[in-house]
Design a protein around this motif. Sequence first.
Motif: not given
Length: 84
Positions: A27-32, A74-76
Amino acid sequence: MIIKDDKNVLNNPWQDSDLLVKARVARPEIQLLAKFVEGMGHLGVVTTIDRMSGEVIIQTTKYCWSDLKKNLSKLPIEINFTEN
């Protein structure tokens, strides 16, 4: 390039190129994820389907998907692609 078929109807080779890819991220990574894909320009657009479960849809084309998928790998962040 637009091609006329036998029925005299215009047939655009790009008309069937849309691709929707379902994925799940924390959930916290949706915006990223959305910001990363937005920063890649023309490769795709992220739409949140269920923010509580982290479910998103990535709109792209079958022509751009291989490049987008390579960049996403390649994304973290961990991205789990699911069946449509």
